[in-house]
Design an enzyme around this catalytic site. Structure first.
Site, PDB file in Angstrom:
ATOM      1  N   HIS A 423       0.726  -0.989   0.324  1.00 31.78           N
ATOM      2  CA  HIS A 423      -0.134  -0.480  -0.117  1.00 31.78           C
ATOM      3  C   HIS A 423       0.887   1.328  -0.005  1.00 31.78           C
ATOM      4  CE1 HIS A 423      -0.493   1.225   4.236  1.00 31.78           C
ATOM      5  NE2 HIS A 423       0.316   0.284   4.523  1.00 31.78           N
ATOM      6  N   ASP A 434       6.487   2.359   7.247  1.00 36.56           N
ATOM      7  CA  ASP A 434       4.185   1.754   7.061  1.00 36.56           C
ATOM      8  C   ASP A 434       4.303   3.221   5.984  1.00 36.56           C
ATOM      9  OD1 ASP A 434       2.358   1.133   6.737  1.00 36.56           O
ATOM     10  OD2 ASP A 434       1.695   1.264   9.436  1.00 36.56           O
ATOM     11  N   GLU A 471      -5.418   1.381   2.527  1.00 40.14           N
ATOM     12  CA  GLU A 471      -4.339   0.579   3.605  1.00 40.14           C
ATOM     13  C   GLU A 471      -4.996   0.972   5.041  1.00 40.14           C
ATOM     14  OE1 GLU A 471      -2.738  -2.805   5.801  1.00 40.14           O
ATOM     15  OE2 GLU A 471      -2.325  -0.289   5.414  1.00 40.14           O
ATOM     16  N   GLU A 472      -4.971   2.216   5.301  1.00 40.11           N
ATOM     17  CA  GLU A 472      -4.733   1.326   6.945  1.00 40.11           C
ATOM     18  C   GLU A 472      -6.553   2.517   6.966  1.00 40.11           C
ATOM     19  OE1 GLU A 472      -2.262   1.438   8.574  1.00 40.11           O
ATOM     20  OE2 GLU A 472      -0.392   2.778   7.887  1.00 40.11           O
ATOM     21  N   ASP A 500       4.234  -4.825   3.326  1.00 38.12           N
ATOM     22  CA  ASP A 500       4.015  -3.836   3.770  1.00 38.12           C
ATOM     23  C   ASP A 500       4.956  -2.674   4.312  1.00 38.12           C
ATOM     24  OD1 ASP A 500       2.456  -2.041   5.269  1.00 38.12           O
ATOM     25  OD2 ASP A 500       0.267  -3.243   5.918  1.00 38.12           O
ATOM     26  N   HIS A 584       3.053   4.655  12.872  1.00 32.68           N
ATOM     27  CA  HIS A 584       1.501   5.643  12.789  1.00 32.68           C
ATOM     28  C   HIS A 584       1.615   6.625  13.122  1.00 32.68           C
ATOM     29  CE1 HIS A 584      -1.255   2.021  11.789  1.00 32.68           C
ATOM     30  NE2 HIS A 584      -0.592   2.578  10.468  1.00 32.68           N
TER      31      HIS A 584
HETATM   32 ZN    ZN Z   1       0.990  -0.479   6.482  1.00 31.89          ZN
END
Ligand code: ZN
Ligand code: NAG
Ligand code: NAG
Ligand code: NAG
Ligand code: NAG
Ligand code: NAG
Ligand code: NAG
Ligand code: NAG
Length: 787
Positions: A423, A434, A471-472, A500, A584
């Site tokens: 993603h 990420d 995706e998230e 990922d 994140h």
């Molecule tokens: Zn991810």
């Protein structure tokens, strides 16, 4: 029919035959003889085939198996253009750390929240086309999603006088004693942390709301944690939950809180869950050192992921413009939630000191956390009557386009396909770990395949590259795409290979469907590890050897659990002893990656090599490199864990016999059938490699290809046999009877989810039902391989 002769001639004329026929004249003579024989033979075969029970797709693709009729696959088959050794060399030598660094820098230089950055999709498409994958397009969906508008979290106190004078909440005088910042610090050393247009802290699919209420510390907010609180008579209804991140998917924490009548949720990460690298272990915090930056906030989705991923308004079908939309209450929270930093959580936790039971008086998962050194005693609460939280969450919900980038290299065999995906969207401007370490590696994978194309390579099987959006929030782009193309994917796809987080540390980690275990382990033995402590070690040499089961939490979910396509998910991360502390948050940034995550970007280049080699091995080897026996061995293990669960639940011997005898029998039969299938496949491959069928026995050669075709088709469709059309109880989107995310964990893979959940819920009828379904499914899968 005329079409089917054409590839024969074309291939015989263009094939480089240098290895097989050292003498030029002999080679020409043989080539002409072979061409004529095969041409005449081809006609005869097609006549013969009219008497062989083939379905139409077999007939259409048998010709595709003929091109390597005179090839001599050694380690890799020779298709057209370049040979296998050359291909392997290109894939191992092309990925470049500096190049990966450049792609990483691009992707992490500006915000790219799902549905908000079309220019990154276009850039990606243009890059791939530039690498030589001309057939690249943007595929978009209209998806229901939220964007942040405003938020507030404040601790309010009523002074004692007002409390005695006027006990009613509404009229009393409340004073703000703590106003949470809800902002991450802007750091000079981290340039994207201070972008004007940086993305606020918020939860995907969270509900808007403005609630003021006392609050309760609920540990990790697992199903068990809430049971523990209920058993201790802690009042939950009407309160706000103060929840620690970790152990389960965040949306399921909110789900359970909401079911118990709680009115809001606040989530923070305790540095006690950061493993060895923490402030109180003496590590400096970021940016000085690698430990958690105290203001860092974990954003993330609160969708009820284990119930269904994808656009919550279109479960099971694609979110195309004009598609009918369903109500969303079952799929996303109705109470507001906010993520906060541990710095913002401290005043809230300390206010609970002395109120309600101590967390440490509960079970072992309630030990407290790492914030004891900051004066937190980990009392549960509720907060005293004169202390409440005001939680405001303002979200804008829209239905908006999201953009997948799909690149395709057509293979010679049209109905055998391998899909690779990563993603692109992130919660933040950065996302260096990420997901864009994966995106940077992906560009290197595609650049490598482009080099092979340039050298004249045409793959045996079709390759699809997918850069997913959304995706998230809940695996949106990948789920909608799979839902749209599921008939084609199920008819043709051999495997889905997901990356990922490609690299944010040095430890190789993998989860995989058992069918893919062998090819993964074999392939990582071919790739050099960047670990310099001992020179010339492969990735396999320094790996812990652990392959996790497929759960959820990334884009493989729709492939594995909905479409029945064997999938894997790989990357380099931290070891088990340290967590991904900037997950994140704004500090999962390029600057962090360069200093701490993967300085030099060597692990980025390495994951690109692993990924493309696994793909190439699946794409090029004439006999598909899946191992069915490993599936049976996996099932044995999963049945053992079901039995252990039944023991824990106190089932008596008689019940266990009646339940597990037929299941054991089915697994035993599946084991012997899979062993036979793998042995047949290995034998046919040997025959192909030996290449000792005399040219005039053309029909034996054709028979061999036909047998390989049949073996491959069974490998391709084997995982599909484990789908159960009605799906799991109460979550029908999940069709796989062996693999699903745990209903109350979300990320972790549950095996035999139907059985395990029925045992957990003490639903004996359900246990019998699901053992019956599992037994029947495994028997049918064995029959499928046998027939
Ligand atoms: Zn991810
Ligand atoms: C999209 O991403 C690019 C590259 O990361 C960035 O430069 C740009 O500002 C982003 N666009 C938007 C609208 O955020
Ligand atoms: C939240 O509700 C309170 C009480 O109803 C009100 O005073 C306050 O202005 C609201 N806050 C926001 C941001 O709407
Ligand atoms: C919880 O309340 C129930 C019913 O009032 C009581 O029987 C039980 O002892 C209480 N449990 C605890 C741990 O206080
Ligand atoms: C973190 O602290 C531990 C314990 O003091 C130490 O062993 C380790 O080397 C430190 N790690 C880093 C990355 O600084
Ligand atoms: C690839 O194959 C598909 C289906 O077989 C066909 O429709 C398409 O035109 C081909 N694309 C290219 C670029 O050859
Ligand atoms: C590097 O290799 C050494 C020696 O094999 C091993 O002990 C160590 O765990 C490896 N480190 C990583 C991060 O793979
Ligand atoms: C398949 O896996 C089984 C069990 O792991 C192993 O014994 C066997 O050698 C494998 N077969 C092939 C062809 O690799």
């Amino acid at each position: 029919m005329a079409d089917e002769r054409t590839p024969l001639i074309a291939v015989v004329q263009t094939r480089p035959a240098r290895d097989r026929y050292p003498h030029h004249t002999l080679r020409s003579a043989c080539t002409i003889a072979l061409a004529l024989t095969l041409l005449i033979g081809g006609v005869a075969v097609l006549v013969v085939l009219n008497f062989v029970p083939l379905d139409s797709s077999d007939e259409a693709t048998l010709s595709a198996y003929l091109p390597w009729s005179d090839g001599v696959p050694k380690a890799w088959p020779r298709t057209t253009g370049i040979d296998s050794e050359d291909l392997q060399e290109i894939l191992l030598n092309t990925p470049d750390a500096d190049q990966a660094r450049e792609w990483s820098q691009y992707y992490t230089s500006g915000p790219h929240l799902a549905g908000k950055n079309l220019s990154q999709a276009i850039w990606t498409k243009e890059k791939w086309m530039g690498f030589g994958v001309e057939n690249t397009l943007i595929v978009d969906y209209d998806i229901y999603v939220n964007y942040p508008k405003g938020h507030r979290l404040a601790l309010l106190e009523r002074d004692d006088e007002a409390q005695s004078d006027d006990p009613s909440l509404e009229d009393a005088e409340w004073k703000v004693t703590y106003e949470a910042s809800l902002e991450e610090d802007v750091l000079d050393e981290d340039h994207t942390s201070g972008l004007e247009n940086r993305i606020p802290t918020f939860h995907g699919y969270s509900a808007s709301g403005n609630v003021t209420a006392p609050y309760v510390y609920v540990n990790y907010g697992t199903y068990k944690d809430f049971e523990e609180l209920q058993a201790a008579n802690v009042s939950l209804a009407g309160k706000i939950a103060l929840i620690k991140y970790g152990r389960i998917f965040r949306g399921l924490k909110v789900k359970r809180a909401q079911e118990l009548g709680m009115v809001g949720a606040v989530m923070y990460t305790d540095p006690g869950d950061d493993g060895d690298v923490t402030e109180y272990n003496g590590n400096e915090t970021y940016p000085t050192g690698p430990a958690r930056q105290p203001s860092s906030v974990q954003r993330g989705s609160c969708q009820f992921l284990s119930f269904a991923p994808g656009d919550p308004t279109t479960p099971g079908y694609p979110s195309k413009p004009g598609a009918p939309r369903q109500p969303v209450d079952h799929a996303i929270p109705s109470i507001p939630s906010l993520p906060i930093s541990y710095q913002d959580a401290l005043p809230l936790l300390k206010t609970l000191n002395g109120h309600g039971p101590k967390a440490s008086s509960f079970n072992k998962y309630w030990k407290g956390g790492g914030l004891g050194y900051q004066g937190v005693k980990y009392n549960i609460g509720p907060s005293p009557d004169h202390v409440v939280l005001n939680l405001v969450n303002e979200q804008e919900y829209v239905t908006t386009p999201m953009w997948n980038v799909i690149g395709i290299i057509n293979g010679t065999i049209p109905d055998e396909v391998v899909v690779l995906g990563n993603h692109r969207d992130a919660w933040i401007a950065g996302g260096a770990g990420d997901p864009n370490s994966g995106s940077a590696a992906f560009n290197e994978v595609i650049r490598s395949f482009g080099k092979a194309l340039e050298a004249g390579w045409k793959p045996l099987r079709t390759i699809v590259f997918a850069s997913w959006d959304g995706e998230e929030y809940g695996l949106l782009g990948s789920t909608e795409w799979v839902e749209e193309y599921v008939p084609w994917l199920q008819a043709s796809t051999i495997a889905y290979l997901n990356v990922d987080v490609g690299a944010n540390g040095p430890h190789f980690r993998a989860s995989a469907a058992p069918l893919l275990n062998k090819i993964l382990v074999d392939t990582i033995g071919l790739v050099q590890s960047p670990n310099h402590s001992v020179p010339a070690q492969s990735v396999r040499d320094v790996w812990d050897g652990h392959i996790s089961t497929m759960g959820s939490g990334s884009d493989f979910t729709a492939f594995q659990d909905f479409a029945g396509i064997p999938s894997l998910d790989i990357g380099f991360g931290f070891g088990s002893k340290s967590a991904v502390y900037h997950y994140h948050s704004n500090y999962d940034s390029f600057d962090w990656m360069e200093r701490f995550g993967d300085p030099g970007f060597h692990y980025h280049a390495t994951i690109a090599k692993v990924w493309s080699l696994v793909a190439a091995n699946l794409i090029e080897t004439p006999v598909i490199q899946l191992n069915a026996t490993d599936y049976a061995i996996g099932l044995e293990k999963y049945v053992d864990s079901v039995k252990a669960k039944a023991d824990d639940a106190g089932y008596d011997a008689q019940i266990k016999t009646s339940l597990f005898h037929p299941l054991d029998k089915a697994v035993a039969r599946f084991l012997s059938v899979t062993q036979a299938h793998d042995a047949l496949a290995a034998d046919l491959f040997q025959q192909l490699l030996a290449d000792d069928i005399p040219w005039w026995k053309w029909w034996e050669r054709v028979a061999l290809y036909y047998k390989i075709r049949a073996v491959n088709t069974k490998y391709k469709l084997l995982e599909r046999q484990f789908l159960y059309a009605p799906g799991l109880d109460e979550r029908p989107w999940f069709k796989h009877i062996v693999f699903a995310p745990g209903k109350w964990t979300g990320y972790a893979g549950a095996t035999f989810p139907g059985i395990v959940e029925a045992i957990d819920e003490q639903n004996m009828k359900g246990v019998y039902k699901w053992v019956g379904i599992a037994t029947g499914t495994i028997e049918r899968a064995a029959g499928f391989l046998e027939k």
